[in-house]
Design an enzyme around this catalytic site. Structure first.
Site, PDB file in Angstrom:
ATOM      1  N   SER A   9       0.887  -1.131  -0.044  1.00 16.19           N
ATOM      2  CA  SER A   9       0.063   0.093  -0.195  1.00 16.19           C
ATOM      3  C   SER A   9       0.809   1.104  -0.056  1.00 16.19           C
ATOM      4  O   SER A   9       1.611   1.517  -0.814  1.00 16.19           O
ATOM      5  CB  SER A   9      -0.854  -0.169   1.088  1.00 16.19           C
ATOM      6  OG  SER A   9      -2.059   0.973   1.267  1.00 16.19           O
ATOM      7  N   HIS A  36      -3.129  -1.002  -3.233  1.00 11.94           N
ATOM      8  CA  HIS A  36      -4.306  -0.239  -2.839  1.00 11.94           C
ATOM      9  C   HIS A  36      -4.415   1.101  -3.631  1.00 11.94           C
ATOM     10  O   HIS A  36      -3.302   1.837  -3.716  1.00 11.94           O
ATOM     11  CB  HIS A  36      -4.348   0.359  -1.274  1.00 11.94           C
ATOM     12  CG  HIS A  36      -4.413  -0.695  -0.425  1.00 11.94           C
ATOM     13  ND1 HIS A  36      -3.913  -1.107   0.892  1.00 11.94           N
ATOM     14  CD2 HIS A  36      -5.264  -2.096  -0.525  1.00 11.94           C
ATOM     15  CE1 HIS A  36      -4.390  -1.931   1.438  1.00 11.94           C
ATOM     16  NE2 HIS A  36      -4.975  -2.909   0.409  1.00 11.94           N
ATOM     17  N   ASP A 129      -4.512  -4.559   6.207  1.00 10.75           N
ATOM     18  CA  ASP A 129      -4.861  -5.511   4.939  1.00 10.75           C
ATOM     19  C   ASP A 129      -3.516  -6.465   4.753  1.00 10.75           C
ATOM     20  O   ASP A 129      -2.482  -5.953   4.740  1.00 10.75           O
ATOM     21  CB  ASP A 129      -5.265  -4.545   4.046  1.00 10.75           C
ATOM     22  CG  ASP A 129      -5.820  -5.592   2.709  1.00 10.75           C
ATOM     23  OD1 ASP A 129      -6.299  -6.819   2.968  1.00 10.75           O
ATOM     24  OD2 ASP A 129      -5.831  -5.179   1.560  1.00 10.75           O
TER      25      ASP A 129
END
Length: 187
Positions: A9, A36, A129
């Site tokens: 991310s 992401h 995540d």
């Protein structure tokens, strides 16, 4: 090994630029990557990395067969899953940790599809995540790696993955590259 799954991310571009261009042409494994990206924005990831990698790089398409030696990026606003028959499935299920695509969703489906023949890698990022997904990869017998949080642009994601997945090995980006190349030779 039959596949590599990578999640990142915040700071993803820098980390992936150290890893993906280092993979040799003819690399034996497919690389499935979730980064992401905010919904509603066109992703430039496949184009950026296609110009820097020796492997073919593309944005994944629904029902696409997974080919060795190819890098697949999840498209923005879709979860990317691996189906048992070796194809990619795209989904608009609910976001996970406010993220779609979700690293957990990719890793859990890939763990189901590949079992012990999967390598999971969690890189830099600012949420949790990937932690649950990496645990699923480890529980299925796959190899699990986490970027050293001290070297990450954002250490929350590597820290969360290490906390949840006890068997994960913490490595530098160069160490991760070595493991990926070794796994590609052994495939």
């Amino acid at each position: 090994m039959r596949a590599v799954a990578i999640g990142a991310s915040a700071g993803a571009i820098h980390a992936l630029l150290r890893i993906l261009p280092a993979l040799p042409s003819g690399y034996a494994l497919p690389v499935l990557a979730v980064v992401h990206v905010p919904p509603g924005r066109k992703s430039e990831l496949a184009g950026l990395f296609a110009g820097k990698c020796r492997l073919p790089v593309r944005e994944a398409e629904d029902k696409e067969p997974i080919e060795p030696g190819t890098v697949y990026f999840a498209p923005p606003d879709y979860h990317m899953l691996v189906e048992a028959g070796g194809t990619i499935s795209l989904s608009t299920e609910e976001p996970v940790f406010f993220s779609r695509p979700s690293i957990d969703v990719l890793f859990e489906s890939a763990a189901d599809a590949y079992g012990p023949d999967l390598m999971g890698v969690v890189l830099t990022g600012a949420n949790e995540d990937g932690a649950r997904g990496l645990k699923a990869v480890g529980e299925a017998g796959g190899r699990v790696f986490v970027q050293d949080p001290a070297t990450a642009y954002a250490r929350a994601m590597p820290d969360a993955a290490l906390a949840v997945c006890g068997q994960a090995r913490m490595l530098s980006l160069d160490g991760i590259v070595e493991c990926l190349i070794e796994a590609g030779h052994a495939a």
